[in-house]
Design a protein around this motif. Structure first.
Motif, PDB file in Angstrom:
ATOM      1  N   ILE A   1      39.727  38.607  34.093  1.00 54.66           N
ATOM      2  CA  ILE A   1      38.960  38.141  33.354  1.00 54.66           C
ATOM      3  C   ILE A   1      38.201  39.268  32.184  1.00 54.66           C
ATOM      4  N   ILE A   2      37.789  40.085  32.532  1.00 57.45           N
ATOM      5  CA  ILE A   2      37.633  41.455  31.608  1.00 57.45           C
ATOM      6  C   ILE A   2      38.523  41.544  30.924  1.00 57.45           C
ATOM      7  N   GLY A   3      39.916  41.409  31.733  1.00 57.64           N
ATOM      8  CA  GLY A   3      40.830  42.037  30.907  1.00 57.64           C
ATOM      9  C   GLY A   3      41.932  41.629  30.172  1.00 57.64           C
ATOM     10  N   ASN A   4      40.521  39.428  29.364  1.00 62.23           N
ATOM     11  CA  ASN A   4      40.894  39.957  27.900  1.00 62.23           C
ATOM     12  C   ASN A   4      39.898  40.626  27.263  1.00 62.23           C
ATOM     13  N   TYR A   5      39.038  40.712  27.100  1.00 63.94           N
ATOM     14  CA  TYR A   5      38.144  40.662  25.775  1.00 63.94           C
ATOM     15  C   TYR A   5      37.415  41.973  26.157  1.00 63.94           C
ATOM     16  N   VAL A   6      37.934  43.045  27.213  1.00 64.60           N
ATOM     17  CA  VAL A   6      37.100  44.415  27.130  1.00 64.60           C
ATOM     18  C   VAL A   6      38.034  45.264  26.878  1.00 64.60           C
ATOM     19  N   LYS A   7      37.837  46.039  26.172  1.00 63.23           N
ATOM     20  CA  LYS A   7      39.415  47.137  25.603  1.00 63.23           C
ATOM     21  C   LYS A   7      39.781  48.091  27.377  1.00 63.23           C
ATOM     22  N   GLN A   8      38.357  48.678  27.613  1.00 64.71           N
ATOM     23  CA  GLN A   8      38.317  49.445  29.167  1.00 64.71           C
ATOM     24  C   GLN A   8      38.516  48.769  29.945  1.00 64.71           C
ATOM     25  N   HIS A   9      38.888  48.287  30.131  1.00 65.91           N
ATOM     26  CA  HIS A   9      38.758  47.441  30.904  1.00 65.91           C
ATOM     27  C   HIS A   9      38.940  47.854  32.928  1.00 65.91           C
ATOM     28  N   GLU A  10      40.215  48.806  32.551  1.00 70.10           N
ATOM     29  CA  GLU A  10      40.461  49.155  33.792  1.00 70.10           C
ATOM     30  C   GLU A  10      39.395  49.658  33.969  1.00 70.10           C
ATOM     31  N   GLN A  11      38.786  51.010  32.727  1.00 76.09           N
ATOM     32  CA  GLN A  11      37.896  51.877  33.418  1.00 76.09           C
ATOM     33  C   GLN A  11      36.478  50.999  34.191  1.00 76.09           C
ATOM     34  N   LEU A  12      36.243  49.813  33.521  1.00 80.01           N
ATOM     35  CA  LEU A  12      35.262  49.197  33.778  1.00 80.01           C
ATOM     36  C   LEU A  12      35.268  48.741  35.115  1.00 80.01           C
TER      37      LEU A  12
ATOM     38  N   ASN B   1      27.616  38.050  38.718  1.00 78.66           N
ATOM     39  CA  ASN B   1      26.422  37.840  38.510  1.00 78.66           C
ATOM     40  C   ASN B   1      26.585  35.980  38.697  1.00 78.66           C
ATOM     41  N   ASN B   2      27.753  35.201  37.680  1.00 81.90           N
ATOM     42  CA  ASN B   2      27.765  34.046  37.779  1.00 81.90           C
ATOM     43  C   ASN B   2      28.987  33.990  39.479  1.00 81.90           C
ATOM     44  N   LEU B   3      29.770  34.919  39.415  1.00 77.98           N
ATOM     45  CA  LEU B   3      30.836  34.395  40.244  1.00 77.98           C
ATOM     46  C   LEU B   3      31.024  35.040  41.515  1.00 77.98           C
ATOM     47  N   ILE B   4      30.037  36.337  41.613  1.00 77.43           N
ATOM     48  CA  ILE B   4      29.871  36.499  42.896  1.00 77.43           C
ATOM     49  C   ILE B   4      28.768  37.243  44.093  1.00 77.43           C
ATOM     50  N   ALA B   5      28.063  36.431  43.406  1.00 78.88           N
ATOM     51  CA  ALA B   5      26.781  36.888  44.132  1.00 78.88           C
ATOM     52  C   ALA B   5      26.798  35.308  44.696  1.00 78.88           C
ATOM     53  N   GLY B   6      26.604  35.999  46.317  1.00 80.29           N
ATOM     54  CA  GLY B   6      26.007  34.976  47.246  1.00 80.29           C
ATOM     55  C   GLY B   6      27.564  35.553  48.597  1.00 80.29           C
ATOM     56  N   THR B   7      28.029  36.534  47.965  1.00 82.72           N
ATOM     57  CA  THR B   7      29.293  36.993  48.439  1.00 82.72           C
ATOM     58  C   THR B   7      29.031  37.617  49.045  1.00 82.72           C
ATOM     59  N   PRO B   8      29.299  38.046  50.796  1.00 86.48           N
ATOM     60  CA  PRO B   8      29.367  39.343  51.686  1.00 86.48           C
ATOM     61  C   PRO B   8      30.130  40.046  50.693  1.00 86.48           C
TER      62      PRO B   8
ATOM     63  N   ASP C   1      31.338  43.654  51.328  1.00 82.16           N
ATOM     64  CA  ASP C   1      32.348  43.564  52.430  1.00 82.16           C
ATOM     65  C   ASP C   1      33.121  43.027  51.769  1.00 82.16           C
ATOM     66  N   GLU C   2      33.049  41.891  51.541  1.00 85.49           N
ATOM     67  CA  GLU C   2      33.989  41.414  50.284  1.00 85.49           C
ATOM     68  C   GLU C   2      34.214  40.801  48.853  1.00 85.49           C
ATOM     69  N   VAL C   3      33.555  41.525  48.226  1.00 82.96           N
ATOM     70  CA  VAL C   3      32.821  41.901  46.828  1.00 82.96           C
ATOM     71  C   VAL C   3      33.859  42.051  46.215  1.00 82.96           C
ATOM     72  N   SER C   4      35.054  43.756  47.044  1.00 83.31           N
ATOM     73  CA  SER C   4      35.522  44.658  46.345  1.00 83.31           C
ATOM     74  C   SER C   4      36.896  43.755  45.682  1.00 83.31           C
ATOM     75  N   SER C   5      37.177  42.704  47.295  1.00 84.93           N
ATOM     76  CA  SER C   5      38.476  42.684  46.761  1.00 84.93           C
ATOM     77  C   SER C   5      37.930  41.219  45.696  1.00 84.93           C
ATOM     78  N   LYS C   6      36.896  40.103  45.601  1.00 82.62           N
ATOM     79  CA  LYS C   6      36.852  39.007  44.872  1.00 82.62           C
ATOM     80  C   LYS C   6      36.427  39.476  43.760  1.00 82.62           C
ATOM     81  N   LEU C   7      36.118  41.506  43.128  1.00 86.48           N
ATOM     82  CA  LEU C   7      36.393  41.542  42.012  1.00 86.48           C
ATOM     83  C   LEU C   7      37.983  41.503  41.989  1.00 86.48           C
ATOM     84  N   GLU C   8      38.680  42.189  42.373  1.00 85.58           N
ATOM     85  CA  GLU C   8      39.828  42.564  41.834  1.00 85.58           C
ATOM     86  C   GLU C   8      40.687  40.870  41.585  1.00 85.58           C
ATOM     87  N   PHE C   9      40.065  39.802  42.231  1.00 90.68           N
ATOM     88  CA  PHE C   9      41.178  38.612  41.593  1.00 90.68           C
ATOM     89  C   PHE C   9      40.990  38.168  41.116  1.00 90.68           C
TER      90      PHE C   9
END
Lengths: 329, 329
Positions: free
Chosen positions: B201-212, B179-186, B188-196
């Motif tokens: 970020i979540i890779g650092n503090y979420v155990k099952q980050h891949e799944q999430l 909500n903080n970083l991606i809100a406002g994005t079309p 269409d483009e959310v998927s790729s923003k999620l990736e990059f």
DNA sequence: AATTAGCACTTTTTATTGACAAGTGCTAAA
DNA sequence: TTTAGCACTTGTCAATAAAAAGTGCTAATT
């Protein structure tokens, strides 16, 4: 009570007619039964007297009557195992652990609809069985916002509302009030709880409380009592009894659009597979509905297959059984 | 360029044929035009040479060709004001200040569909025009939860997902991150923003980050690019050109179910009312689509009326104009 | 030069007929 | 109880005929 031979004849006629909608004459049957056509004719006449068979005109072969299908389903039908190929297609969906239950069901019913050329339906539980889990409000602009309602079974409904001169803060407070006090209530009863438990409270600290209350009240009042998903609406057009009769098509389509009538599918509380033939279907004299309830954890609902009265009962019942097993596991 | 009289004849033929689908002969017209049928026949032959009229067989009356309808719509048609009664019915809906815009549109299109016996459609803006406003996650049980996506235009989409061994806290953090970083994005483009932006970020503090990450990625990837609402699907069955032709019905229904093809309605960016006749409709040779874009505040979309080529153009265009005006006000 | 009357010609629609196929019900014999 | 046989019905299909609707063209008229 029917004789052995009468059972045999009725079964043959029903199954032949289901395969191809041509009235069945005594000659074909005599070959199969190894007796003369005259004998078959006598038996057919008896079966007609009992109301299990019908003629389309004085000198036509016989066609199963509604009672005939009923008797077939209740006494003669042998369940058909699904063939390996069909089973395989469905297993791919059921084995996919990623999918939420509702997606699994939708996808598998899509497959079944394509395999059989019948229409399929999923009904969520009715609103008195659904409990309010949580509501959320997302403001869109100064005046309008979206209200989201989530039930304990994961069903989501949303509605846009307009509010004038109500502050974000007031809305937030009201929302958390509702979530704290009313969550867990059956959706049906939320409206009245709003009136007696929320309205008095917000009356104190919200200026436009009347407006706010009304908005929420309407959101819940409009909550559509059913979560309905119809797959393969147009499959009905593939069935010969409909493809030449626009009036019938119109009727069936209108009944499907009209959600009230789908509720009739959910009428009874039987947990087994139920078959509603012709008139019993409440949809059309030439329509049969086969349905079953399912329950998986806290999600429950009904799946149904809608086809012509001349439906492949043995196959469809087999499929539904298989579906039910897999869903509940 | 057509002569005065040719215009008159073409207009008469189109309007007669729209009223009743019977080829128009020279005799009826001669009475109206006060000249002999032979004269009319000569003119009709010219109009046919120009491609504006057609015959159904060598000695039949004339029927408008696709080009004929086009010419009629572009040059001959006189817009028809709505009658008072119809207008009144619609005004009740438009005057209702309580309703959110989308409800107003849906209800009024329902009325128009009933008045005209045509199918109507509302399309929301396409996904590249929709910006992510906010997401919410509501847990249903230990494993499953509902993800809600709300766009800046108030469109809502939801999806159930299953996650194992991911804590509520981890989910909450990820949600507020999005909500903080991606809100406002079309969308269409959310998927790729999620990736990059989110995945690292979540890779650092979420155990099952891949799944999430996968779960959210899929939610946005499955986002149906369109908000489509079709009203009066079955009205097509009331039209004589379809009610006797199951193949056509099948075709049209399948095109309507198939959302991709509805996008063709939205192809061009014209803000005026546009008429797509027959082949131009991309749906069926015998179908006409009349559509217009609308814009009200930050909500925008397209409304369309789908009927037979033999559609009451003057009436429908008038209605759409009226709708557009009222929506934009 | 434009219009019209007149007529031969086409095609569709509707009804009629007859032949044939499919199937029944009933009677009488096996 | 079963069956052979036959008269009888009904639906289907193709062929035929007649009527209706309308055209295109030619020749006469305005």
């Amino acid at each position: 009570m029917l004789t052995e031979r009468q059972n045999k004849i009725l079964k043959l006629i029903v199954e032949r007619y289901i395969k191809e909608p041509i009235p069945v004459g005594s000659k074909v049957l005599s070959k199969i039964l190894k007796c003369s056509s005259a004998t078959v004719r006598n038996e057919m006449a008896s079966l007609e007297d009992m109301g299990l068979l019908e003629k389309t005109h004085t000198s036509s072969g016989r066609v199963p009557s509604e009672a005939g299908y009923r008797y077939y389903v209740d006494n003669l039908m042998e369940l058909k195992k699904m063939n390996a190929e069909d089973m395989f297609k469905l297993q791919i969906v059921f084995k996919n652990q990623q999918l939420a239950l509702s997606d699994t069901i939708n996808q598998s019913l899509q497959i079944i609809s394509d395999m059989t050329n019948y229409t399929t339906v999923v009904l969520g539980g009715s609103s008195h069985e659904n409990l309010l889990k949580q509501i959320e409000v997302v403001p869109i602009d100064e005046e309008s916002m979206v209200v989201l309602i989530v039930t304990d079974k994961g069903h989501v409904e949303h509605k846009s509302i307009k509010l004038k001169d109500v502050s974000t803060d007031e809305i937030k407070k009201t929302v958390s009030l509702i979530n704290n006090l009313i969550a867990g209530t059956p959706i049906d009863e939320v409206s009245s709880k709003l009136e007696f438990e929320i309205k008095p409270i917000i009356g104190n600290y919200v200026k436009q409380h009347e407006q706010l209350y009304n908005a929420f009240y309407h959101v819940f009042n409009d909550y559509s009592s059913h979560d309905v998903n119809i797959v393969g609406r147009t499959k009905m057009l593939e069935q010969p009894e409909f493809s030449n009769n626009v009036e019938k098509i119109k009727n069936v389509f209108n009944k499907l659009e009209n959600k009230e009538l789908l509720n009739s599918i959910e009428q009874d509380d039987d947990n087994n597979i139920k078959v509603y033939i012709g008139e019993e279907s409440k949809i059309d004299d030439d329509v049969t509905v086969i349905k079953t309830k399912f329950k998986n954890g806290n999600e429950e609902g009904t799946i149904a297959i809608i086809g012509p009265k001349r439906m492949e009962y043995d196959r469809v019942v087999g499929m539904l059984e298989y579906m039910k097993e897999n869903i509940e596991r």
